[in-house]
Scaffold this motif. Structure first.
Motif, short mmCIF file in Angstrom:
data_model
loop_
_atom_site.label_atom_id
_atom_site.label_comp_id
_atom_site.label_asym_id
_atom_site.label_seq_id
_atom_site.Cartn_x
_atom_site.Cartn_y
_atom_site.Cartn_z
N GLY A 125 -6.40 -18.99 4.29
CA GLY A 125 -7.23 -19.96 5.00
C GLY A 125 -6.36 -20.89 5.82
N ASN A 126 -5.08 -21.02 5.39
CA ASN A 126 -4.11 -21.87 6.08
C ASN A 126 -2.87 -21.12 6.54
OD1 ASN A 126 -5.56 -24.33 5.65
ND2 ASN A 126 -4.85 -24.32 3.54
N GLU A 127 -2.47 -20.10 5.77
CA GLU A 127 -1.23 -19.39 6.07
C GLU A 127 -1.32 -17.95 5.58
OE1 GLU A 127 1.92 -21.40 4.00
OE2 GLU A 127 0.91 -21.23 2.07
N TRP A 128 -0.42 -17.13 6.10
CA TRP A 128 -0.30 -15.75 5.66
C TRP A 128 0.83 -15.66 4.65
CZ3 TRP A 128 -3.47 -11.72 6.63
CH2 TRP A 128 -4.37 -11.85 7.68
N ILE A 129 0.53 -15.06 3.49
CA ILE A 129 1.56 -14.85 2.49
C ILE A 129 1.73 -13.35 2.24
CG2 ILE A 129 1.23 -17.10 1.39
CD1 ILE A 129 -0.33 -15.68 -0.83
N THR B 227 0.89 -1.17 0.00
CA THR B 227 0.00 0.00 0.00
C THR B 227 0.93 1.22 0.00
OG1 THR B 227 -0.16 0.44 2.40
CG2 THR B 227 -1.61 -1.27 1.49
N THR B 228 0.37 2.40 0.13
CA THR B 228 1.22 3.60 0.17
C THR B 228 1.93 3.75 1.51
OG1 THR B 228 -0.51 5.12 0.96
CG2 THR B 228 -0.32 4.81 -1.43
N ILE B 229 1.45 3.04 2.54
CA ILE B 229 2.04 3.19 3.88
C ILE B 229 2.49 1.89 4.52
CG2 ILE B 229 0.76 5.31 4.38
CD1 ILE B 229 -1.02 3.48 6.27
N SER B 230 2.29 0.77 3.83
CA SER B 230 2.59 -0.50 4.50
C SER B 230 2.89 -1.61 3.51
CB SER B 230 1.39 -0.94 5.36
OG SER B 230 0.32 -1.38 4.54
N ASN B 231 3.50 -2.66 4.04
CA ASN B 231 3.56 -3.92 3.33
C ASN B 231 2.21 -4.60 3.49
OD1 ASN B 231 6.83 -4.19 4.65
ND2 ASN B 231 6.40 -3.86 2.49
N LEU B 232 2.01 -5.67 2.74
CA LEU B 232 0.74 -6.38 2.78
C LEU B 232 0.96 -7.86 3.08
CD1 LEU B 232 -0.94 -4.86 -0.39
CD2 LEU B 232 -1.87 -4.75 1.95
N ALA B 233 -0.07 -8.48 3.65
CA ALA B 233 -0.11 -9.94 3.79
C ALA B 233 -1.55 -10.37 3.55
CB ALA B 233 0.36 -10.37 5.18
N LYS C 214 10.66 -14.92 11.73
CA LYS C 214 9.98 -15.78 12.71
C LYS C 214 9.17 -16.89 12.06
CE LYS C 214 9.56 -12.38 16.43
NZ LYS C 214 8.62 -11.53 17.20
N GLY C 215 9.11 -16.90 10.72
CA GLY C 215 8.35 -17.93 10.01
C GLY C 215 6.85 -17.71 10.03
N LEU C 216 6.40 -16.51 10.36
CA LEU C 216 4.96 -16.22 10.43
C LEU C 216 4.39 -15.77 9.09
CD1 LEU C 216 5.01 -14.38 13.86
CD2 LEU C 216 4.33 -16.74 13.40
N LEU C 217 5.25 -15.46 8.15
CA LEU C 217 4.86 -15.07 6.79
C LEU C 217 5.65 -15.90 5.80
CD1 LEU C 217 4.93 -11.14 6.75
CD2 LEU C 217 2.91 -12.60 6.79
N LYS C 218 5.05 -16.09 4.63
CA LYS C 218 5.72 -16.77 3.53
C LYS C 218 5.66 -15.86 2.32
CE LYS C 218 5.03 -20.90 0.76
NZ LYS C 218 4.13 -22.03 0.53
N GLU C 219 6.78 -15.71 1.60
CA GLU C 219 6.82 -14.86 0.41
C GLU C 219 6.31 -15.63 -0.81
OE1 GLU C 219 10.41 -11.74 0.59
OE2 GLU C 219 11.06 -13.83 0.54
N GLU D 238 10.05 -7.91 7.76
CA GLU D 238 11.29 -8.68 7.90
C GLU D 238 11.28 -9.50 9.19
OE1 GLU D 238 15.00 -10.08 6.76
OE2 GLU D 238 13.58 -8.90 5.59
N GLU D 239 10.84 -8.89 10.28
CA GLU D 239 10.76 -9.61 11.56
C GLU D 239 9.83 -10.82 11.45
OE1 GLU D 239 8.90 -9.04 16.06
OE2 GLU D 239 8.80 -7.36 14.65
#
Length: 193
Positions: free
Chosen positions: A133-137, A123-129, A155-160, A150-151
């Motif tokens: 239904g199973n994981e956050w990308i 977005t203009t002010i943030s990254n997105l995720a 921590k493995g809480l997001l997947k690219e 990056e944090e």
């Protein structure tokens, strides 16, 4: 050219300070500016506030130029306009003219989902995720690699992943990610293409 670094100060501590410093160092290296770690380390002790505040550091090749403190304003994010862009923002520049143009052109939207080279970025002010239904990308190629993003990746809480505009209709939730918002989940939203 002035760059900025926006940080969250909570209970007298700058959150994710090392990740912010890593990004600042990368900017200095890219621009071939001389980086002074002691100058940046010295700002850690300047904030005797117990409440959470937003700190904006303005800097350039001469070093830190300005420190500004702002109260954190709560905002609603319900309507997102999908917009194709053709500009870069891998350095966190103080000049945000390209983003301001979008806000003036589409004033009724809370935020924008920016598409570059056919892929969702930020977005203009943030990254997105996005929640499958199973994981956050999160987009593999954001405009700006945020420190909170990056944090969460470490921590493995997001997947690219590469996310196309056509994928947006399949997600269950959206989250905006930045140093101030943290990981801000939004359950009810409209995406206008």
């Amino acid at each position: 050219m002035d760059l900025i670094e926006t940080m969250l100060v909570t209970n007298r501590n700058i959150q994710n300070f090392e990740l912010h410093i890593d990004r600042v160092k990368r900017s200095y290296e890219y621009l071939k500016w001389k980086f002074d770690i002691q100058e940046w380390e010295s700002i850690k002790d300047k904030f005797p506030y117990n409440e959470s505040i937003r700190l904006r550091v303005t800097y350039n090749q001469k070093g830190i130029r300005n420190l500004e403190l702002f109260k954190i304003q709560k905002r609603e994010f319900k309507t997102f306009k999908v917009v194709q862009i053709d500009f870069d923002y891998f350095l966190k520049k103080k000049n945000r003219k390209n983003f301001e143009i979008l806000k003036k052109r589409y004033p009724k939207f809370d935020e924008f989902i920016l598409i570059k080279n056919g892929l969702v970025t930020d977005t203009t002010i943030s990254n997105l995720a996005f929640f499958t239904g199973n994981e956050w990308i999160t987009p593999k190629f954001p405009l700006l690699k945020g420190t909170k993003r990056e944090e969460l990746l470490k921590k493995g809480l997001l997947k690219e992943e590469n996310i196309k505009k056509s994928d947006l209709k399949y997600f269950k939730k959206i989250a905006m990610i930045n140093a101030i918002l943290g990981f801000f989940e939004i359950d009810e939203y409209d995406i206008i293409k």
